[in-house]
Design an enzyme around this catalytic site. Structure first.
Site, PDB file in Angstrom:
ATOM      1  N   CYS A 196      42.364 -19.589  -2.720  1.00  0.00           N
ATOM      2  CA  CYS A 196      43.014 -18.314  -2.386  1.00  0.00           C
ATOM      3  C   CYS A 196      44.433 -18.454  -1.832  1.00  0.00           C
ATOM      4  O   CYS A 196      45.302 -17.683  -2.234  1.00  0.00           O
ATOM      5  CB  CYS A 196      42.133 -17.443  -1.494  1.00  0.00           C
ATOM      6  SG  CYS A 196      40.856 -18.290  -0.599  1.00  0.00           S
ATOM      7  N   ARG A 245      35.798 -30.286  -0.042  1.00  0.00           N
ATOM      8  CA  ARG A 245      35.435 -29.942   1.325  1.00  0.00           C
ATOM      9  C   ARG A 245      34.657 -31.092   1.926  1.00  0.00           C
ATOM     10  O   ARG A 245      33.785 -31.664   1.261  1.00  0.00           O
ATOM     11  CB  ARG A 245      34.566 -28.681   1.347  1.00  0.00           C
ATOM     12  CG  ARG A 245      35.342 -27.482   0.845  1.00  0.00           C
ATOM     13  CD  ARG A 245      34.485 -26.231   0.825  1.00  0.00           C
ATOM     14  NE  ARG A 245      35.265 -25.149   0.251  1.00  0.00           N
ATOM     15  CZ  ARG A 245      34.801 -23.913   0.068  1.00  0.00           C
ATOM     16  NH1 ARG A 245      33.556 -23.622   0.403  1.00  0.00           N
ATOM     17  NH2 ARG A 245      35.570 -22.995  -0.443  1.00  0.00           N
ATOM     18  N   GLN A 260      35.173 -24.097  -8.505  1.00  0.00           N
ATOM     19  CA  GLN A 260      34.765 -22.695  -8.388  1.00  0.00           C
ATOM     20  C   GLN A 260      35.238 -21.925  -9.613  1.00  0.00           C
ATOM     21  O   GLN A 260      36.334 -22.154 -10.098  1.00  0.00           O
ATOM     22  CB  GLN A 260      35.416 -22.060  -7.157  1.00  0.00           C
ATOM     23  CG  GLN A 260      34.966 -22.659  -5.849  1.00  0.00           C
ATOM     24  CD  GLN A 260      35.719 -22.044  -4.681  1.00  0.00           C
ATOM     25  OE1 GLN A 260      36.942 -21.945  -4.714  1.00  0.00           O
ATOM     26  NE2 GLN A 260      35.004 -21.649  -3.653  1.00  0.00           N
ATOM     27  N   ASP A 272      36.623 -19.239  -9.791  1.00  0.00           N
ATOM     28  CA  ASP A 272      37.234 -18.379  -8.794  1.00  0.00           C
ATOM     29  C   ASP A 272      38.127 -17.316  -9.428  1.00  0.00           C
ATOM     30  O   ASP A 272      38.675 -17.529 -10.504  1.00  0.00           O
ATOM     31  CB  ASP A 272      38.109 -19.255  -7.889  1.00  0.00           C
ATOM     32  CG  ASP A 272      38.166 -18.745  -6.469  1.00  0.00           C
ATOM     33  OD1 ASP A 272      37.578 -17.689  -6.208  1.00  0.00           O
ATOM     34  OD2 ASP A 272      38.799 -19.405  -5.639  1.00  0.00           O
ATOM     35  N   HIS A 309      40.792 -13.935  -7.811  1.00  0.00           N
ATOM     36  CA  HIS A 309      41.177 -13.039  -6.721  1.00  0.00           C
ATOM     37  C   HIS A 309      41.754 -11.775  -7.307  1.00  0.00           C
ATOM     38  O   HIS A 309      42.631 -11.839  -8.161  1.00  0.00           O
ATOM     39  CB  HIS A 309      42.157 -13.742  -5.790  1.00  0.00           C
ATOM     40  CG  HIS A 309      41.528 -14.925  -5.126  1.00  0.00           C
ATOM     41  ND1 HIS A 309      41.703 -16.203  -5.575  1.00  0.00           N
ATOM     42  CD2 HIS A 309      40.662 -14.997  -4.086  1.00  0.00           C
ATOM     43  CE1 HIS A 309      40.978 -17.029  -4.837  1.00  0.00           C
ATOM     44  NE2 HIS A 309      40.335 -16.329  -3.933  1.00  0.00           N
ATOM     45  N   LYS A 359      30.766  -8.330   2.139  1.00  0.00           N
ATOM     46  CA  LYS A 359      30.540  -9.048   0.877  1.00  0.00           C
ATOM     47  C   LYS A 359      29.214  -8.682   0.228  1.00  0.00           C
ATOM     48  O   LYS A 359      28.352  -8.060   0.850  1.00  0.00           O
ATOM     49  CB  LYS A 359      30.621 -10.555   1.102  1.00  0.00           C
ATOM     50  CG  LYS A 359      29.569 -11.085   2.047  1.00  0.00           C
ATOM     51  CD  LYS A 359      29.655 -12.602   2.155  1.00  0.00           C
ATOM     52  CE  LYS A 359      28.620 -13.126   3.123  1.00  0.00           C
ATOM     53  NZ  LYS A 359      28.566 -14.577   3.188  1.00  0.00           N
ATOM     54  N   HIS A 385      37.705 -11.668  -3.317  1.00  0.00           N
ATOM     55  CA  HIS A 385      37.349 -12.995  -3.840  1.00  0.00           C
ATOM     56  C   HIS A 385      36.079 -12.795  -4.642  1.00  0.00           C
ATOM     57  O   HIS A 385      35.175 -12.113  -4.183  1.00  0.00           O
ATOM     58  CB  HIS A 385      37.001 -13.986  -2.723  1.00  0.00           C
ATOM     59  CG  HIS A 385      37.999 -14.105  -1.637  1.00  0.00           C
ATOM     60  ND1 HIS A 385      38.769 -15.229  -1.478  1.00  0.00           N
ATOM     61  CD2 HIS A 385      38.346 -13.275  -0.625  1.00  0.00           C
ATOM     62  CE1 HIS A 385      39.541 -15.080  -0.418  1.00  0.00           C
ATOM     63  NE2 HIS A 385      39.296 -13.912   0.122  1.00  0.00           N
TER      64      HIS A 385
END
Length: 646
Positions: A337, A366, A384, A386, A388, A472, A518
């Site tokens: 992000c 991570r 991910q 991912d 946005h 979320k 997200h």
RNA sequence: GCCAACAUAGCUCAGCUGGUAGAGCAGCUGAUUUGUAAUCAGCCGGUCGGGGGUUCGAGUCCCUCUGUUGGCUCCA
């Protein structure tokens, strides 16, 4: 007389003070033998407690979740009793029932317990169970309770008692064992006919890693030996589906000590499968107005100071990388992000540009505690799916709808039929914890709830489970053998737009703050593939599987015909290979079955002469003869059916 | 990170109380040319996870490190 309303709505009259057990006996002796507990109005209680007023009553047996819970909770006491007899002086923490059985946290002092000790504990438990020990409830005062465990020297129970109010403390005694306990319990130990202790594990006292670690013993009990055996078979089935095992057998991925723990290496077949998943999602996203972006794997420490992640996770992350000359610090990116925010900031935006949907299969790193790593489901480097979405607060609802469409579409294509949703909202009593205006939160929360309602989603709301930066929606799937997995997620974020000072010019010619959403339908490719493997037991959907067909020539004489067939199939975009080994057909079939290849094409003299293939379907068997086009159509129709947007 | 268990050939595993490593599968070679879940034979393959110690002698006992597994804690 009091009125007892039974679940079938019938009402029976009894003297006040009658127990559920008496009522069961009144109905039938068989029922009485099977009663484990009773639901009085909405509370589960001992079946031996007298009822003094009009109530609704359900008699709980092994067929009721609450009945099982009572049995397992009682089994925890039984195990504690056995352990206390075998290892005098041990101290007890807590011992609740859980979804599949029970556990008890125990301080064994200097004595180290291991699975080798299980048989003797199990045997003792069965021995005690046969004594038909009753569970006797007793209300005690706080001082009595403290006195009892003080004498026993059990500091854990004393701590628990100190947290309780006088007047709400009860003890349960069974056989030689007395425990602080709220209940309820089964009438006596006789239904416990089969006992299996599953594992030992360390567990911090009260879940606090700064406190002493107790030994937790997990176990499960059943009223019949046969049920225990069935349960063990189910566990075996789960073991066979283990993605770590299948990942190796099907040559999908591996790990290397040299590369490092938690860092998966995708083998060609696995990489191909994953790529196909990514291509599929990319195509869907393109249709839905997403823009693909690419960002690097590292980012300057300044980026994470701006995002706030440095302050929150800096110490528990991988250490930064330094440039040799300038000494500048970079972090491996733990999420995409912040990079995407900077892409947003590269140009000024008008309200007419929004929503802006920025997608990337971004690999992130991570630091996870070593004990946490597990196959592909918990790793240190993962990708991910991912994206946005930068939008106005008014667009949240529509964007949620769009994302849910995508998630449903892909879950459908992958045969996840049972999907449920958790909506995580603010803790209404603790609104200060969260960033963002009250008005925006309300707008977003309302939008999410409305979306769920309008679409009739199987959703439940959890208050206080929202992230500090926004509410979320998480997607849970149930796999083929009933296990629940958390996969996709959609999260509203008010924090990063603030921190990165993201703006757009509104129709009023003023600057406004966009909202960020997200979202990751798969969550991570690694985790998703793991879940998919376990869900389908390695039998992937036809469109996804590495090899769709394998051609088995009866002998070397038919090798060239097999090659012709393969080339023809390629023209129809069907993937396959030839097993040209010098082996018998039975052997080739067996090996292909083991590799879980969906279709086997057997070709010999007859097929070569007729220009056909003999089709065998994995797990099903002979399907007869097809000409090449007919077979290609069979495959392509099946794929189209799976991918149809239903 | 913490607790516990485990680590032997590419894979699955055997190796009793310490005496110097074994099977099946896979692989390779040869024979066989095969019709719906394993053709036969031979061969290759291990400094028993790394390091240290005890012992005349360690796969086996002890310590330590690494990794794996099951939990706990954590999960942007």
């Amino acid at each position: 007389m009091i009125n007892i309303t039974l679940p079938d709505k019938s009402v029976k009259q009894y003297e006040a003070g009658i127990t559920p057990m008496d009522i069961a006996r009144d109905i039938s002796e068989g029922l009485a033998r099977n009663v484990l507990a009773a639901k009085v109005n909405s509370e589960v209680k001992d079946a031996t407690l007298p009822i003094e007023e009009d109530v609704k009553l359900s008699l709980l047996t092994w067929n009721d979740t609450d009945g099982k819970a009572a049995m397992w909770h009682s089994s925890a006491h039984l195990m504690a009793e056995a352990i206390e007899l075998l290892y005098p002086g041990v101290k007890f923490g807590i011992g609740p029932d859980i979804e599949n059985g029970f556990y008890y946290d125990i301080d064994f002092g200097d004595h180290a317990i291991s699975e080798k000790d299980f048989p003797k504990i199990e045997q003792k438990m069965l021995e005690l169970a046969r004594e038909k020990q009753t569970f006797d409830r007793k209300e005690v005062s706080k001082s009595e309770a403290l006195d009892y465990f003080g004498k026993k020297g059990d500091e854990y129970k004393i701590e628990l008692i100190n947290d309780l109010e006088d007047g709400e403390i009860t003890f349960y005694s069974s056989g030689y064992f007395t425990d602080l306990c709220r209940g309820p319990h089964i009438p006596d130990t006789s239904p416990i006919k089969a006992v299996k202790l599953m594992k030992v594990a360390g567990a911090y006292w009260r879940g606090d890693e700064n406190r002493k670690q107790l030994t937790r013993i997990y176990g499960i009990t059943f009223p019949k030996k046969k049920e225990l055996d069935e349960y063990l078979v189910l566990l075996e089935e789960a073991k066979k589906r283990d993605h770590r095992l299948l990942g190796k057998e099907l040559e999908l991925f591996t790990f290397s000590q040299q590369v490092g723990q938690g860092l998966p290496l995708w083998l060609p077949k696995g990489a191909e499968l994953r790529e196909r998943l990514e291509q599929y999602l990319k195509r869907v996203q393109k249709e839905k107005g997403y823009d693909q972006v690419i960002t690097p794997h590292i980012g300057n420490v300044k980026l994470y100071k701006t995002s706030g992640h440095y302050q929150k996770y800096g110490e528990e992350s991988f250490r930064p990388i330094k440039t040799p000359v300038e000494g500048e610090e970079f972090f491996l990116k733990p999420m995409n992000c912040p990079h995407h925010c900077e892409i947003y900031n590269a140009f000024p935006h008008s309200y007419k540009d929004l929503p802006l949907r920025m997608a990337e299969f971004g690999t992130v790193y991570r630091y996870e505690q070593s004990g946490e790593l597990h196959g592909l489901t918990r790793v240190r480097g993962f990708t991910q799916d991912d994206a946005h979405i930068f939008c106005t607060p008014d667009q949240i609802k529509e964007e949620f709808n769009g994302v849910i469409d995508i998630i449903h579409q892909i879950f459908n294509a992958l045969d996840f039929k049972d999907v449920s949703i958790q909506i995580s909202l603010r803790d209404p009593d603790n609104k200060e914890k969260y960033i963002g205006s009250d008005e925006n939160w309300e707008k977003a929360e309302r939008a999410i709830i409305e979306v769920a309602e309008e679409r009739g989603l199987d959703a439940h709301i959890e208050y206080g489970e929202a992230a500090f930066y926004g509410p979320k929606m998480d997607f849970m799937v149930k796999d083929a053998i009933g296990r629940k997995w958390q996969l996709g997620t959609i999260q509203v974020d008010y924090n990063l737009p603030e921190r990165f000072d993201l703006t757009y010019i509104g129709s009023d010619n003023e600057k406004h703050r966009p909202v960020m959403i997200h979202r990751a339908p798969f969550g991570s490719m690694e985790r998703f593939v793991a879940v998919l493997i376990e869900h389908c037991a390695g039998n992937f959907p036809l469109w996804l599987t590495p090899d769709q067909v394998i051609i088995l020539p009866i002998s070397e004489k038919y090798q060239s015909y097999a090659e012709n067939v393969l080339n023809l199939l390629k023209k129809y975009e069907i993937r396959g290979l030839i097993d040209g080994r010098n082996e018998k057909t039975g052997r080739k079939i067996r090996d292909a079955e083991m590799k879980k290849i969906p279709y086997m094409l057997i070709v010999g003299e007859k097929e070569e002469n007729e220009g056909t293939v003999s089709v065998r379907k994995h797990g099903e068997g002979d399907m007869g003869t097809y000409d090449i086009e007919g077979f290609a159509k069979l495959i392509n129709d099946e794929v189209a059916e799976l991918l149809a947007d239903k």
